[in-house]
Scaffold this motif. Structure first.
Motif, short mmCIF file in Angstrom:
data_model
loop_
_atom_site.label_atom_id
_atom_site.label_comp_id
_atom_site.label_asym_id
_atom_site.label_seq_id
_atom_site.Cartn_x
_atom_site.Cartn_y
_atom_site.Cartn_z
N LEU A 5 1.49 -1.55 -0.16
CA LEU A 5 -0.13 -0.15 -0.30
C LEU A 5 1.23 1.19 0.45
CD1 LEU A 5 -2.29 -0.62 3.17
CD2 LEU A 5 -2.91 -1.56 0.85
N THR A 8 -0.21 8.56 1.20
CA THR A 8 0.44 9.72 0.89
C THR A 8 -0.36 10.28 2.31
OG1 THR A 8 -0.16 9.98 -0.88
CG2 THR A 8 0.67 11.87 -0.22
N THR A 61 -6.57 0.15 7.33
CA THR A 61 -7.25 1.22 6.91
C THR A 61 -8.17 1.93 8.00
OG1 THR A 61 -7.32 0.15 5.04
CG2 THR A 61 -8.83 1.60 5.03
N LEU A 75 -4.58 9.18 2.40
CA LEU A 75 -4.66 8.06 1.22
C LEU A 75 -3.89 7.31 1.50
CD1 LEU A 75 -5.81 8.61 -1.31
CD2 LEU A 75 -4.23 10.12 -2.24
N GLU A 77 -3.52 4.31 -1.12
CA GLU A 77 -3.60 3.49 -2.06
C GLU A 77 -3.36 2.27 -2.50
OE1 GLU A 77 -2.58 5.16 -6.48
OE2 GLU A 77 -1.86 5.94 -4.87
N GLN A 78 -4.02 1.29 -2.98
CA GLN A 78 -3.79 -0.02 -2.75
C GLN A 78 -3.82 -0.47 -3.99
OE1 GLN A 78 -7.03 -2.25 -0.73
NE2 GLN A 78 -8.62 -0.04 -1.19
N ASP A 79 -3.73 -0.54 -5.32
CA ASP A 79 -3.72 -0.84 -6.72
C ASP A 79 -3.70 0.32 -7.36
OD1 ASP A 79 -5.84 -3.11 -5.94
OD2 ASP A 79 -7.76 -1.79 -6.24
N TYR A 80 -1.70 0.33 -6.92
CA TYR A 80 -1.07 1.35 -7.73
C TYR A 80 -0.05 0.91 -8.74
CZ TYR A 80 2.67 -0.74 -5.07
OH TYR A 80 3.59 -1.32 -4.44
#
Length: 177
Positions: A5, A8, A61, A75, A77-80
């Motif tokens: 993950l 940010t 989370t 923030l 972001e898991q599917d980068y």
């Protein structure tokens, strides 16, 4: 199998902010892999890459979302997308010039035109010791396409300004020593 993950993080700076995030990651059984953090004008901002067991991702989370009450904006972001590997050489670039409006735009536009990837960029405005003029300083790690040699790269950078001083350090050479 673990999941990676990207976090940010931003907030008004105060002692212990990063510890709260690190504690949430640790409590969920996560592993802090990489990060870049900075304090600027009373604000704290950063980005971190963490690894977590997918079964514990919702726990992490939820813990991170609870930190919003203390003023943290996070923030997750898991599917980068990871960029495709391109053949490049890593260079550290240090630039000093008289400060002026638009210098960062000019520098980044040139790098983009040359297909140079910015891995990290740190800029600063200082005062010259003898003249008291404002100087722009930049330190960057860049991925230079193998088709662009160091001397051509330097010449392109020096077209930005007559007073621009450039130093290049080949990071790939340092790693192989």
């Amino acid at each position: 199998m673990s999941k990676k993950l990207i976090l940010t993080i931003s907030a008004s700076d105060q002692t212990g902010l990063l510890n709260q995030v690190a504690d949430a990651v640790s409590q969920a059984g996560g592993n802090w892999l990489e990060s870049s953090m900075s304090h600027l004008a009373g604000k704290f901002a950063g980005i971190a890459l963490v690894e977590i067991d997918p079964a514990k991702q919702s726990q992490l989370t939820d813990s991170l979302n609870a930190l919003r009450e203390s003023g943290l904006q996070i923030l997750v972001e898991q599917d980068y997308d990871t960029p495709a590997d391109t053949e490049q050489r890593l260079l550290e670039v240090e630039v000093v010039a008289h400060d002026r409006k638009g210098i960062v735009r000019e520098l980044t536009a040139l790098l983009s035109k040359l297909k140079v990837n910015i891995e990290s960029l740190h800029t600063n405005r200082t005062v010259a010791a003898m003249s008291s003029e404002h100087l722009f300083e930049a330190s960057a790690v860049v991925g230079l396409p193998v088709s662009l040699d160091d001397e051509d790269f330097r010449k392109h950078l020096e077209t930005l300004s007559d007073d621009l001083m450039v130093e290049l350090f080949d990071l790939d050479e340092e790693r192989s020593e």
